[in-house]
Scaffold this motif. Sequence first.
Motif, short mmCIF file in Angstrom:
data_model
loop_
_atom_site.label_atom_id
_atom_site.label_comp_id
_atom_site.label_asym_id
_atom_site.label_seq_id
_atom_site.Cartn_x
_atom_site.Cartn_y
_atom_site.Cartn_z
N VAL A 34 52.59 -22.11 -68.72
CA VAL A 34 51.91 -22.01 -69.99
C VAL A 34 52.35 -20.74 -70.69
O VAL A 34 52.25 -19.64 -70.14
CB VAL A 34 50.37 -22.01 -69.80
CG1 VAL A 34 49.66 -21.84 -71.13
CG2 VAL A 34 49.94 -23.28 -69.12
N LYS A 70 50.12 -22.58 -75.36
CA LYS A 70 50.62 -23.87 -75.85
C LYS A 70 50.50 -24.91 -74.75
O LYS A 70 50.58 -24.59 -73.57
CB LYS A 70 52.08 -23.75 -76.28
CG LYS A 70 52.30 -22.83 -77.46
CD LYS A 70 53.76 -22.75 -77.80
CE LYS A 70 54.00 -21.70 -78.86
NZ LYS A 70 55.40 -21.44 -79.08
N PRO A 71 50.37 -26.17 -75.15
CA PRO A 71 50.34 -27.22 -74.12
C PRO A 71 51.70 -27.33 -73.43
O PRO A 71 52.73 -26.95 -73.98
CB PRO A 71 50.00 -28.48 -74.90
CG PRO A 71 50.38 -28.19 -76.31
CD PRO A 71 50.22 -26.71 -76.50
N SER A 98 54.93 -29.45 -75.27
CA SER A 98 55.07 -28.98 -76.65
C SER A 98 56.37 -29.53 -77.23
O SER A 98 57.38 -28.83 -77.33
CB SER A 98 55.05 -27.45 -76.69
OG SER A 98 55.11 -27.01 -78.02
N ALA A 101 59.10 -27.96 -79.73
CA ALA A 101 60.06 -26.98 -79.21
C ALA A 101 61.30 -27.65 -78.64
O ALA A 101 62.36 -27.02 -78.53
CB ALA A 101 59.39 -26.13 -78.14
#
Length: 179
Positions: free
Chosen positions: A91, A95-96, A99, A102
Amino acid sequence: MTEQNHSEQDHYGLIARFAGPEALVAATLSAREAGYRRLEAHAPFPVPGLAEALTFRERGIPLIALSLGATAAAAAFFLQWYTAVIDYPFVVGGKPLNSWPAFLPVTFQVGIFSTVMAATITMLAKDRLPHYYHPIFNCDDFARASADGFFLSVRGGDPAEVEDFLRAQGAENVRELML
């Protein structure tokens, strides 16, 4: 090996020079109708109707490039997703793990690069390139093909018969091509 067999093995075809693009297209159409299939036309600029006269066909390069590019992009996205979510979940900044925005720049770049490389390699392979030697380069007149020459080369058939046919089509001169 006899002299006759030797000359038949060294024979590549005939090349004929025509006065202009219209004569070249007409001769190409006539050659197709007469049953000649191994034709190559050479002109200093694109001649309307010449590709159709040579029965040009698509080689599937766009479809191959698109499919390989999409496959590479999907593989790049999957590799990034697998690394970030399954293999090494870490992590960053809250953010999950998945994501996906990205992952898009790398996915896009890999997809574009793979598409371009697939198109280039497929084109070279289907056009049998690079072709370092061609018997047509031995013809002195052929240097004019990039300036003002319109040429039709015919492979196969009886040389005397093909020469008569090309002269009947209005060829200015006809030369034999040797290997």
